[in-house]
Design a protein around this motif. Sequence first.
Motif, PDB file in Angstrom:
ATOM      1  N   ALA A 117       0.828  -1.214   0.000  1.00 20.56           N
ATOM      2  CA  ALA A 117       0.000   0.000   0.000  1.00 20.56           C
ATOM      3  C   ALA A 117       0.860   1.261   0.000  1.00 20.56           C
ATOM      4  CB  ALA A 117      -0.910   0.007   1.228  1.00 20.56           C
ATOM      5  N   GLU A 118       0.293   2.311  -0.590  1.00 21.70           N
ATOM      6  CA  GLU A 118       0.896   3.640  -0.492  1.00 21.70           C
ATOM      7  C   GLU A 118      -0.023   4.513   0.334  1.00 21.70           C
ATOM      8  OE1 GLU A 118       3.942   4.456  -4.119  1.00 21.70           O
ATOM      9  OE2 GLU A 118       2.034   5.500  -4.162  1.00 21.70           O
ATOM     10  N   ILE A 119       0.575   5.261   1.226  1.00 26.03           N
ATOM     11  CA  ILE A 119      -0.175   6.134   2.121  1.00 26.03           C
ATOM     12  C   ILE A 119       0.333   7.552   1.896  1.00 26.03           C
ATOM     13  CG2 ILE A 119      -0.718   6.654   4.536  1.00 26.03           C
ATOM     14  CD1 ILE A 119       0.298   3.677   5.067  1.00 26.03           C
ATOM     15  N   GLU A 120      -0.582   8.492   1.675  1.00 19.86           N
ATOM     16  CA  GLU A 120      -0.196   9.894   1.511  1.00 19.86           C
ATOM     17  C   GLU A 120      -0.556  10.658   2.774  1.00 19.86           C
ATOM     18  OE1 GLU A 120      -2.067  11.168  -2.146  1.00 19.86           O
ATOM     19  OE2 GLU A 120      -0.247  10.645  -3.263  1.00 19.86           O
ATOM     20  N   ILE A 121       0.399  11.443   3.255  1.00 23.65           N
ATOM     21  CA  ILE A 121       0.219  12.193   4.493  1.00 23.65           C
ATOM     22  C   ILE A 121       0.464  13.666   4.205  1.00 23.65           C
ATOM     23  CG2 ILE A 121       1.057  12.515   6.852  1.00 23.65           C
ATOM     24  CD1 ILE A 121       2.004   9.548   6.678  1.00 23.65           C
ATOM     25  N   ASP A 122      -0.501  14.501   4.594  1.00 22.97           N
ATOM     26  CA  ASP A 122      -0.380  15.952   4.445  1.00 22.97           C
ATOM     27  C   ASP A 122       0.805  16.436   5.277  1.00 22.97           C
ATOM     28  OD1 ASP A 122      -1.060  18.613   3.771  1.00 22.97           O
ATOM     29  OD2 ASP A 122      -2.237  18.809   5.613  1.00 22.97           O
ATOM     30  N   SER A 123       1.569  17.368   4.737  1.00 23.57           N
ATOM     31  CA  SER A 123       2.761  17.840   5.431  1.00 23.57           C
ATOM     32  C   SER A 123       3.112  19.255   5.004  1.00 23.57           C
ATOM     33  CB  SER A 123       3.941  16.916   5.085  1.00 23.57           C
ATOM     34  OG  SER A 123       5.148  17.371   5.649  1.00 23.57           O
ATOM     35  N   ARG A 124       3.843  19.920   5.867  1.00 20.16           N
ATOM     36  CA  ARG A 124       4.489  21.148   5.437  1.00 20.16           C
ATOM     37  C   ARG A 124       5.666  20.730   4.552  1.00 20.16           C
ATOM     38  NH1 ARG A 124       6.048  24.216  10.825  1.00 20.16           N
ATOM     39  NH2 ARG A 124       7.122  22.230  11.041  1.00 20.16           N
ATOM     40  N   PRO A 125       5.949  21.486   3.503  1.00 18.40           N
ATOM     41  CA  PRO A 125       7.092  21.116   2.653  1.00 18.40           C
ATOM     42  C   PRO A 125       8.400  21.007   3.428  1.00 18.40           C
ATOM     43  CG  PRO A 125       5.748  22.728   1.537  1.00 18.40           C
ATOM     44  CD  PRO A 125       5.207  22.616   2.947  1.00 18.40           C
ATOM     45  N   SER A 126       8.604  21.865   4.398  1.00 15.24           N
ATOM     46  CA  SER A 126       9.861  21.835   5.148  1.00 15.24           C
ATOM     47  C   SER A 126      10.058  20.508   5.877  1.00 15.24           C
ATOM     48  CB  SER A 126       9.917  23.001   6.133  1.00 15.24           C
ATOM     49  OG  SER A 126       8.794  22.980   6.994  1.00 15.24           O
ATOM     50  N   ASP A 127       8.995  19.992   6.501  1.00 14.93           N
ATOM     51  CA  ASP A 127       9.098  18.704   7.188  1.00 14.93           C
ATOM     52  C   ASP A 127       9.283  17.571   6.183  1.00 14.93           C
ATOM     53  OD1 ASP A 127       8.839  19.684   9.836  1.00 14.93           O
ATOM     54  OD2 ASP A 127       6.659  19.790   9.599  1.00 14.93           O
ATOM     55  N   ALA A 128       8.549  17.644   5.080  1.00 16.97           N
ATOM     56  CA  ALA A 128       8.675  16.620   4.038  1.00 16.97           C
ATOM     57  C   ALA A 128      10.108  16.605   3.488  1.00 16.97           C
ATOM     58  CB  ALA A 128       7.664  16.871   2.929  1.00 16.97           C
ATOM     59  N   LEU A 129      10.683  17.774   3.258  1.00 18.58           N
ATOM     60  CA  LEU A 129      12.050  17.852   2.740  1.00 18.58           C
ATOM     61  C   LEU A 129      13.062  17.326   3.752  1.00 18.58           C
ATOM     62  CD1 LEU A 129      11.783  21.296   0.952  1.00 18.58           C
ATOM     63  CD2 LEU A 129      12.017  19.047  -0.147  1.00 18.58           C
ATOM     64  N   ALA A 130      12.835  17.625   5.034  1.00 19.97           N
ATOM     65  CA  ALA A 130      13.727  17.108   6.078  1.00 19.97           C
ATOM     66  C   ALA A 130      13.685  15.581   6.110  1.00 19.97           C
ATOM     67  CB  ALA A 130      13.344  17.694   7.437  1.00 19.97           C
ATOM     68  N   LEU A 131      12.518  14.995   5.865  1.00 21.69           N
ATOM     69  CA  LEU A 131      12.415  13.530   5.777  1.00 21.69           C
ATOM     70  C   LEU A 131      13.072  13.013   4.509  1.00 21.69           C
ATOM     71  CD1 LEU A 131       8.804  12.715   7.016  1.00 21.69           C
ATOM     72  CD2 LEU A 131      10.972  12.219   8.153  1.00 21.69           C
ATOM     73  N   ALA A 132      12.886  13.725   3.408  1.00 23.62           N
ATOM     74  CA  ALA A 132      13.454  13.293   2.130  1.00 23.62           C
ATOM     75  C   ALA A 132      14.970  13.195   2.196  1.00 23.62           C
ATOM     76  CB  ALA A 132      13.024  14.233   1.006  1.00 23.62           C
ATOM     77  N   VAL A 133      15.624  14.157   2.828  1.00 23.12           N
ATOM     78  CA  VAL A 133      17.093  14.114   2.886  1.00 23.12           C
ATOM     79  C   VAL A 133      17.576  12.989   3.793  1.00 23.12           C
ATOM     80  CG1 VAL A 133      17.431  16.554   2.310  1.00 23.12           C
ATOM     81  CG2 VAL A 133      17.307  15.877   4.708  1.00 23.12           C
ATOM     82  N   ARG A 134      16.747  12.558   4.742  1.00 22.67           N
ATOM     83  CA  ARG A 134      17.120  11.468   5.631  1.00 22.67           C
ATOM     84  C   ARG A 134      16.851  10.095   5.016  1.00 22.67           C
ATOM     85  NH1 ARG A 134      16.645  15.828   8.294  1.00 22.67           N
ATOM     86  NH2 ARG A 134      17.688  16.122  10.297  1.00 22.67           N
ATOM     87  N   SER A 135      15.894  10.027   4.109  1.00 22.49           N
ATOM     88  CA  SER A 135      15.496   8.740   3.551  1.00 22.49           C
ATOM     89  C   SER A 135      15.878   8.598   2.079  1.00 22.49           C
ATOM     90  CB  SER A 135      13.991   8.551   3.718  1.00 22.49           C
ATOM     91  OG  SER A 135      13.295   9.584   3.058  1.00 22.49           O
ATOM     92  N   ASN A 136      16.542   9.597   1.540  1.00 22.46           N
ATOM     93  CA  ASN A 136      16.919   9.612   0.121  1.00 22.46           C
ATOM     94  C   ASN A 136      15.716   9.451  -0.796  1.00 22.46           C
ATOM     95  OD1 ASN A 136      19.750   9.941   0.554  1.00 22.46           O
ATOM     96  ND2 ASN A 136      19.812   7.795   1.165  1.00 22.46           N
TER      97      ASN A 136
END
Length: 159
Positions: free
Chosen positions: A93-112
């Motif tokens: 499954a894919e789950i989409e979660i609403d986020s502020r871009p800043s938090d999403a980007l902080a996760l992106a750099v940690r998870s590649n």
Amino acid sequence: MVIYGVSFDMVGKQPIVLLKTVEGNKFLPIWIGHAEAAAILMKLQGAETPRPMTHDLLTEVVSELSAEVSKITVTELRENTFYALITLRAAAAEIEIDSRPSDALALAVRSNAPIFAADKVIEESGIEFEHEVEETDEVVEKFKEFLDQVSPEDFMTEG
């Protein structure tokens, strides 16, 4: 898109993350909070903290639940505020979660995780340099010139 860098606007000293399209010379500036800017910069610079920060903790929780951050998407700009989605993949499954871009980007750099922005967001808020920019210093200088003349209100859309 890729995170090209984090800077500060000259007037309010507010942090701005600068996203760049993978192909072409379009940049998307997003004003963010100081804590999120620090979280993004620390990871980009490889800095270690003695204890996990919030974004590190969330990344670890996602991993422990056998899920992964599959992508983040800056989805829209509404009333001078950017919106984003974090897409998690868990089992089939894919789950989409609403986020502020800043938090999403902080996760992106940690998870590649790959970073995307909706075409409409890039069309409405992107900045395109007229000529090909090769040097990071040149982009930073042009971006600083742009920041000297812009405010968050300049990105407000009508209707």
